[in-house]
Design a protein around this motif. Structure first.
Motif, PDB file in Angstrom:
ATOM      1  N   LEU A 107       0.846  -1.205   0.000  1.00 41.50           N
ATOM      2  CA  LEU A 107       0.000   0.000   0.000  1.00 41.50           C
ATOM      3  C   LEU A 107       0.876   1.248   0.000  1.00 41.50           C
ATOM      4  O   LEU A 107       0.681   2.165  -0.812  1.00 41.50           O
ATOM      5  CB  LEU A 107      -0.880  -0.019   1.256  1.00 41.50           C
ATOM      6  CG  LEU A 107      -2.248  -0.694   1.103  1.00 41.50           C
ATOM      7  CD1 LEU A 107      -2.973  -0.703   2.430  1.00 41.50           C
ATOM      8  CD2 LEU A 107      -3.063   0.089   0.084  1.00 41.50           C
ATOM      9  N   VAL A 108       1.854   1.245   0.904  1.00 36.35           N
ATOM     10  CA  VAL A 108       2.706   2.434   0.998  1.00 36.35           C
ATOM     11  C   VAL A 108       3.443   2.641  -0.309  1.00 36.35           C
ATOM     12  O   VAL A 108       3.546   3.752  -0.838  1.00 36.35           O
ATOM     13  CB  VAL A 108       3.698   2.252   2.177  1.00 36.35           C
ATOM     14  CG1 VAL A 108       4.805   3.296   2.105  1.00 36.35           C
ATOM     15  CG2 VAL A 108       2.960   2.345   3.487  1.00 36.35           C
ATOM     16  N   GLY A 109       3.912   1.520  -0.911  1.00 34.93           N
ATOM     17  CA  GLY A 109       4.643   1.650  -2.178  1.00 34.93           C
ATOM     18  C   GLY A 109       3.767   2.278  -3.226  1.00 34.93           C
ATOM     19  O   GLY A 109       4.170   3.196  -3.952  1.00 34.93           O
ATOM     20  N   ARG A 110       2.486   1.826  -3.291  1.00 32.65           N
ATOM     21  CA  ARG A 110       1.634   2.344  -4.363  1.00 32.65           C
ATOM     22  C   ARG A 110       1.305   3.794  -4.103  1.00 32.65           C
ATOM     23  O   ARG A 110       1.133   4.591  -5.025  1.00 32.65           O
ATOM     24  CB  ARG A 110       0.350   1.506  -4.444  1.00 32.65           C
ATOM     25  CG  ARG A 110      -0.302   1.525  -5.823  1.00 32.65           C
ATOM     26  CD  ARG A 110      -1.470   0.599  -5.934  1.00 32.65           C
ATOM     27  NE  ARG A 110      -1.150  -0.750  -5.491  1.00 32.65           N
ATOM     28  CZ  ARG A 110      -1.960  -1.429  -4.657  1.00 32.65           C
ATOM     29  NH1 ARG A 110      -3.039  -0.844  -4.186  1.00 32.65           N
ATOM     30  NH2 ARG A 110      -1.668  -2.641  -4.294  1.00 32.65           N
ATOM     31  N   SER A 111       1.203   4.188  -2.825  1.00 34.08           N
ATOM     32  CA  SER A 111       0.740   5.561  -2.563  1.00 34.08           C
ATOM     33  C   SER A 111       1.873   6.552  -2.727  1.00 34.08           C
ATOM     34  O   SER A 111       1.685   7.730  -2.472  1.00 34.08           O
ATOM     35  CB  SER A 111       0.226   5.631  -1.133  1.00 34.08           C
ATOM     36  OG  SER A 111       1.365   5.501  -0.297  1.00 34.08           O
ATOM     37  N   GLY A 112       3.080   6.100  -3.104  1.00 35.65           N
ATOM     38  CA  GLY A 112       4.109   7.073  -3.455  1.00 35.65           C
ATOM     39  C   GLY A 112       4.846   7.654  -2.271  1.00 35.65           C
ATOM     40  O   GLY A 112       5.678   8.530  -2.430  1.00 35.65           O
ATOM     41  N   ILE A 113       4.517   7.206  -1.025  1.00 35.06           N
ATOM     42  CA  ILE A 113       5.264   7.754   0.121  1.00 35.06           C
ATOM     43  C   ILE A 113       6.667   7.154   0.085  1.00 35.06           C
ATOM     44  O   ILE A 113       6.870   6.033  -0.387  1.00 35.06           O
ATOM     45  CB  ILE A 113       4.530   7.367   1.432  1.00 35.06           C
ATOM     46  CG1 ILE A 113       3.108   7.899   1.407  1.00 35.06           C
ATOM     47  CG2 ILE A 113       5.274   7.892   2.632  1.00 35.06           C
ATOM     48  CD1 ILE A 113       2.297   7.492   2.610  1.00 35.06           C
ATOM     49  N   ASP A 114       7.625   7.895   0.619  1.00 33.59           N
ATOM     50  CA  ASP A 114       9.023   7.459   0.596  1.00 33.59           C
ATOM     51  C   ASP A 114       9.146   6.138   1.368  1.00 33.59           C
ATOM     52  O   ASP A 114       8.617   5.986   2.457  1.00 33.59           O
ATOM     53  CB  ASP A 114       9.857   8.559   1.277  1.00 33.59           C
ATOM     54  CG  ASP A 114      11.313   8.163   1.290  1.00 33.59           C
ATOM     55  OD1 ASP A 114      11.615   7.118   0.679  1.00 33.59           O
ATOM     56  OD2 ASP A 114      12.109   8.870   1.901  1.00 33.59           O
ATOM     57  N   GLU A 115       9.861   5.156   0.769  1.00 36.91           N
ATOM     58  CA  GLU A 115       9.935   3.817   1.340  1.00 36.91           C
ATOM     59  C   GLU A 115      10.643   3.837   2.685  1.00 36.91           C
ATOM     60  O   GLU A 115      10.257   3.150   3.622  1.00 36.91           O
ATOM     61  CB  GLU A 115      10.676   2.899   0.355  1.00 36.91           C
ATOM     62  CG  GLU A 115      10.500   1.433   0.657  1.00 36.91           C
ATOM     63  CD  GLU A 115       9.041   1.028   0.736  1.00 36.91           C
ATOM     64  OE1 GLU A 115       8.678   0.353   1.708  1.00 36.91           O
ATOM     65  OE2 GLU A 115       8.269   1.469  -0.124  1.00 36.91           O
ATOM     66  N   SER A 116      11.689   4.678   2.836  1.00 37.55           N
ATOM     67  CA  SER A 116      12.450   4.640   4.100  1.00 37.55           C
ATOM     68  C   SER A 116      11.575   5.121   5.245  1.00 37.55           C
ATOM     69  O   SER A 116      11.743   4.733   6.391  1.00 37.55           O
ATOM     70  CB  SER A 116      13.668   5.555   3.965  1.00 37.55           C
ATOM     71  OG  SER A 116      13.208   6.899   4.033  1.00 37.55           O
ATOM     72  N   LEU A 117      10.583   5.968   4.930  1.00 39.23           N
ATOM     73  CA  LEU A 117       9.682   6.444   5.991  1.00 39.23           C
ATOM     74  C   LEU A 117       8.942   5.257   6.593  1.00 39.23           C
ATOM     75  O   LEU A 117       8.888   5.076   7.811  1.00 39.23           O
ATOM     76  CB  LEU A 117       8.689   7.419   5.360  1.00 39.23           C
ATOM     77  CG  LEU A 117       8.395   8.701   6.115  1.00 39.23           C
ATOM     78  CD1 LEU A 117       9.665   9.391   6.500  1.00 39.23           C
ATOM     79  CD2 LEU A 117       7.522   9.613   5.273  1.00 39.23           C
ATOM     80  N   PHE A 118       8.425   4.412   5.710  1.00 43.55           N
ATOM     81  CA  PHE A 118       7.661   3.257   6.212  1.00 43.55           C
ATOM     82  C   PHE A 118       8.577   2.320   6.984  1.00 43.55           C
ATOM     83  O   PHE A 118       8.223   1.811   8.051  1.00 43.55           O
ATOM     84  CB  PHE A 118       7.031   2.523   5.030  1.00 43.55           C
ATOM     85  CG  PHE A 118       6.336   1.266   5.415  1.00 43.55           C
ATOM     86  CD1 PHE A 118       6.804   0.046   4.964  1.00 43.55           C
ATOM     87  CD2 PHE A 118       5.249   1.307   6.252  1.00 43.55           C
ATOM     88  CE1 PHE A 118       6.171  -1.115   5.342  1.00 43.55           C
ATOM     89  CE2 PHE A 118       4.610   0.151   6.637  1.00 43.55           C
ATOM     90  CZ  PHE A 118       5.071  -1.073   6.183  1.00 43.55           C
ATOM     91  N   ALA A 119       9.828   2.152   6.504  1.00 43.03           N
ATOM     92  CA  ALA A 119      10.764   1.282   7.233  1.00 43.03           C
ATOM     93  C   ALA A 119      11.037   1.869   8.614  1.00 43.03           C
ATOM     94  O   ALA A 119      11.080   1.149   9.614  1.00 43.03           O
ATOM     95  CB  ALA A 119      12.067   1.176   6.439  1.00 43.03           C
ATOM     96  N   GLY A 120      11.151   3.210   8.695  1.00 42.03           N
ATOM     97  CA  GLY A 120      11.383   3.822  10.000  1.00 42.03           C
ATOM     98  C   GLY A 120      10.229   3.561  10.946  1.00 42.03           C
ATOM     99  O   GLY A 120      10.407   3.164  12.101  1.00 42.03           O
TER     100      GLY A 120
END
Lengths: 127, 65
Positions: A57-70
Motif C-alpha cells: 500500500l505504501v509503495g503504491r501511494s508514493g510515500i518514501d519507502e524509508s519512511l515506512f521502514a522507520g
C-alpha cells in the motif's frame, strides 16, 4: 488468524504460571516468558502478511519507502520493550521495568529524527 | 513444539519443588538448593533457544538491525 490457538496457548501459559507460583518455585517467570513467546510465534506468520500488504500500500501511494521502514522499526522497538517491561512487572521488579521503558523511549526518539528531517524537507519544499 | 514447552516447564517446576521439600524434610538443605539451581538451568536452556529464535524473527520482520 488462529485466534483460538492464541487464546488456548495464553490460557495454558497462565495456568502453568499460576500453578508454579502456588508451588513457590522460581520457575513461574519462565512459564510467563514461554507463554508470551509462544503467543508471539503463533501470530508471527500473520504479522508478516499484514506488514507485506501494508508495504505494498505504501509503495503504491508514493510515500518514501524509508519512511515506512522507520515507522516499522519504531513499532518493533516499541513492542519488544513493552514485552520485556511487562515481564519485569509480572516478576515484581517494577523499577527495572520503568528503566526499560525509558530506554525504549530514547531509542524511539532517535529513530524518529530522520522521519522528522524528512517531514521538514517535504514542508519546506511545499512552501 | 509449541505447547510441549509449557508442559515441560510445568513438569520440571513441580518436580523441583517436590524434590526440594523432600530434601528439606530430610535436613539436606544444601542439596535442595543445588537441585533448584539445576532445574533453573534446565528450564533456562529450554526457554533460551525459543526466545532467541523469536527475537531473530522479530528482528527480521521489523528490519531492526
Amino acid at each position: 488468524m488462529q485466534i483460538v490457538k492464541v487464546i488456548g496457548v495464553g490460557l495454558i501459559g497462565a495456568l502453568v504460571a499460576g500453578l508454579l507460583r502456588q508451588e513457590k518455585s522460581e520457575l513461574y517467570i519462565f512459564a510467563i516468558i514461554a507463554g508470551g513467546a509462544l503467543i508471539l510465534i503463533v501470530i508471527l506468520s500473520s504479522l508478516t502478511e499484514v506488514i507485506a500488504q501494508f508495504g505494498m500500500l505504501v509503495g503504491r501511494s508514493g510515500i518514501d519507502e524509508s519512511l515506512f521502514a522507520g515507522v516499522l522499526k519504531i513499532i518493533g522497538v516499541g513492542y519488544i520493550t513493552e514485552y520485556a517491561s511487562a515481564l519485569c512487572n509480572d516478576y515484581g521488579v517494577s523499577s527495572i521495568a520503568n528503566k526499560m521503558q525509558l530506554a525504549g523511549k530514547v531509542a524511539i526518539f532517535f529513530m524518529t529524527l530522520p522521519v522528522l528531517a524528512n517531514l521538514v524537507e517535504v514542508i519546506s519544499s511545499m512552501l | 513444539m509449541d505447547i510441549s514447552v509449557l508442559f515441560k516447564i510445568a513438569g520440571i517446576g513441580l518436580l523441583a519443588a517436590i524434590i526440594n521439600t523432600i530434601l528439606r524434610k530430610s535436613d539436606k538443605e544444601e542439596i535442595a538448593t543445588i537441585t533448584t539451581l539445576a532445574s533453573l538451568v534446565i528450564v533456562l536452556v529450554i526457554v533460551l533457544d525459543m526466545i532467541a529464535s523469536l527475537f531473530d524473527s522479530i528482528k527480521s520482520i521489523f528490519s531492526l538491525y
